[in-house]
Design an enzyme around this catalytic site. Structure first.
Site, PDB file in Angstrom:
ATOM      1  N   CYS A  64       0.902  -1.332   0.052  1.00 43.58           N
ATOM      2  CA  CYS A  64      -0.020  -0.054  -0.120  1.00 43.58           C
ATOM      3  C   CYS A  64       0.734   1.220  -0.062  1.00 43.58           C
ATOM      4  O   CYS A  64       0.926   2.254  -0.928  1.00 43.58           O
ATOM      5  CB  CYS A  64      -0.751   0.039   1.187  1.00 43.58           C
ATOM      6  SG  CYS A  64      -1.956  -1.442   1.438  1.00 43.58           S
ATOM      7  N   GLU A  66       4.082   1.465   2.209  1.00 43.37           N
ATOM      8  CA  GLU A  66       5.607   0.829   2.834  1.00 43.37           C
ATOM      9  C   GLU A  66       6.501   1.259   1.716  1.00 43.37           C
ATOM     10  O   GLU A  66       6.505   1.096   0.531  1.00 43.37           O
ATOM     11  CB  GLU A  66       5.415  -0.580   3.291  1.00 43.37           C
ATOM     12  CG  GLU A  66       4.430  -1.091   4.059  1.00 43.37           C
ATOM     13  CD  GLU A  66       3.245  -1.691   3.224  1.00 43.37           C
ATOM     14  OE1 GLU A  66       2.586  -2.574   3.661  1.00 43.37           O
ATOM     15  OE2 GLU A  66       2.878  -1.009   1.983  1.00 43.37           O
TER      16      GLU A  66
END
Length: 520
Positions: free
Chosen positions: A425, A427
């Site tokens: 997502c 990171e």
């Protein structure tokens, strides 16, 4: 897009996600045969992968230019009973739920009821995990203070660097053999032996595809497709055993590696090629200049690559984990743009080609992002924005300069930071060098509710927090915030202690020798 890609794309969109019992049955068969053998755990895991690749069904879809599916057909999704054992009720829920459903055939129900569940009950990693936790952790988990993703999915959420574009698996095996000569100690030797077995397994799996392609070519009557099948067979005989030399070989090599990672375990949530425009550009440039590849063929191959990702729904989650992350997306995030290791602009011709593919394919997977640096040209961001304005939701935009700064502050080298980027997502990390263990959400709102009740969880009616005082008796808002901070620290400490136990359990019982080949 070509007629071939239109058909493959439509077939991918129309394929119904379903549960395949193939992997679960093969894993069960394997572990039944080795129960009496005293094998080191890493070797067990490598031989299990080898057994799967030796016996799983080979799927080659009509007209495709890249081969290999995780299940016996597109969107036939495996399960991982050694991690988390789905009950019959779980399967019924997956089959019937309104969102993110997976069709479950009667034969899958039968396989689970008669073979998979009887063997794995009491043996799963999830059961080991909960048995190892103290009362504080269990009560906090039950109250909803935090979730624990590793109960249903394994670690391994990471991104590939450029290793596979420089080394074939035979080269890696040679490196392992050299390290073995200098190594003592059974634990290290067991891991090295396991990595070697895993490398040999993926070579064998590719060779099985090559032989199947050769058989298909013998009966193919259309001359163009016959030549394609023969060429694909040659590629599968070559990669991943040897390093790739062409654009097509590089894509097929990565895809076999991807299947290796997601067959070995079900990493949460993502494994992906990362900076595809950087990895593939040398192959693209050399072939374009040599006249062995056209821009149009490169686009068709990339579009085929996109379809392979879209054929792989994320393995099914149940319970609170499904409620918090209910999606078919496996979050393989392809990065474009950014900077080179020397800090200069990394945007190239292939970057724009990939953006063209993103815009035209317009499918759920893979996810895509642009890494935007002040070194990049305005034309790059304008091209990305042209796609974003259509409302597709891709590509996302990440600030490369901020990512590099963040990673250097974490202790990464400047080169690793510049070669890194975004994953999953949101990171960020050093690609090819680390993984990002996702250990569940932490519910700050729940902790605040417990603070307002002086350590009591009103849902379970258990005293699971600290007695930080009755908020009605506090004289200031700061007093309430101080109590809240104490409760947060209390539950964070519980969660971190649990995380340490879980990561050790995975290291001891579910290591990943195949993934270990790829991450330095």
């Amino acid at each position: 897009m070509t007629e071939r890609i239109k058909k493959l794309r439509q077939a991918s969109l129309e394929a119904v996600p379903k549960i395949s019992a193939e992997r679960a049955l093969l894993v069960t068969e394997f572990y039944k045969t080795i129960l009496a053998e005293d094998l080191p755990v890493p070797v067990q895991r490598a031989r299990c992968l080898q057994y799967i690749f030796k016996h799983k069904q080979i799927c080659i879809n009509e007209g495709e230019l890249l081969v290999g599916e995780r299940g016996p057909a597109p969107k036939a999704t495996p399960t991982y009973p050694e991690i988390c054992l789905h009950s019959i009720q779980d399967l019924k829920i997956l089959d019937s739920r309104a969102k993110v459903s997976f069709r479950v055939d009667e034969e899958v129900f039968q396989a689970y009821e008669k073979i998979v569940i009887p063997f794995w009950q009491g043996r799963t990693q999830r059961e080991k995990l909960f048995a190892a936790m103290d009362e504080n952790w269990l009560e906090s988990y039950q109250a909803g203070v935090f979730t624990e993703f590793q109960e249903q999915r394994a670690p391994g959420h990471t991104v590939l660097g450029d290793k596979i574009y420089k080394l074939g698996m035979l080269d890696i095996i040679e490196q392992i053999n050299e390290v073995i000569k200098q190594t003592s100690g059974p634990a290290k030797l067991a891991e090295l032996d396991a990595m070697k077995i895993a490398a040999e397994a993926i070579i064998m799996y590719a060779s099985r595809h090559a032989r199947e392609l050769e058989e298909l070519a013998k009966t193919e009557t259309e001359e163009n497709r016959k030549r394609e099948l023969q060429k694909l067979a040659e590629i599968c005989h070559k990669v991943p055993a040897q390093k790739p030399e062409t654009f097509h070989e590089a894509l097929q090599y990565y895809w076999f590696v991807h299947l290796g990672v997601i067959t070995e375990l079900n990493p949460w949530d993502s494994f992906n090629p990362g900076r595809l425009d950087q990895h593939l550009y040398p192959f693209y440039k050399n072939e374009i200049e040599a006249g062995t590849l056209t821009r149009e063929k490169a686009v068709e191959l990339l579009q085929s690559f996109w379809i392979k990702f879209n054929n792989q729904p994320a393995p099914p989650k149940v319970g609170v984990t499904a409620e918090e992350s209910g999606t078919y997306t496996d979050f393989a995030l392809i990065n474009t743009g950014g900077v080179k290791p020397d800090g200069s602009d990394a945007v190239n011709e292939l970057t724009y080609l990939i953006l063209d593919v993103i815009e035209e394919m317009r499918i759920l997977q893979p996810s895509s992002c642009v890494q935007l640096s002040k070194k990049n040209p305005d034309s790059f961001i304008k091209r990305a924005l042209k796609i974003i304005r259509t409302g597709f939701g891709q590509p996302s935009i990440f600030n490369t300069d901020a990512i590099v700064l963040e990673l250097v502050r974490q202790g990464k080298s400047i080169t690793d930071a510049r070669n890194g980027g975004a994953s999953g997502c949101v990171e960020v990390g050093a690609f090819g060098k680390e993984n990002y263990n996702l250990t569940g959400y932490f519910n700050l709102t729940k902790v605040f509710e417990i603070t307002l009740n002086n350590g009591l969880d009103p849902r379970t009616n258990k005293k699971i927090g600290l007695e930080t005082g009755n908020p009605e008796e506090f004289s200031s808002f700061e007093e309430l915030m101080e109590a809240f901070r104490k409760q947060i620290k209390h539950f964070v400490d519980i969660k971190i202690r649990g995380n340490n136990v879980i990561e050790r359990l995975y290291a001891e019982y579910i290591p990943t020798p195949f993934l270990s080949l790829l991450i330095d």
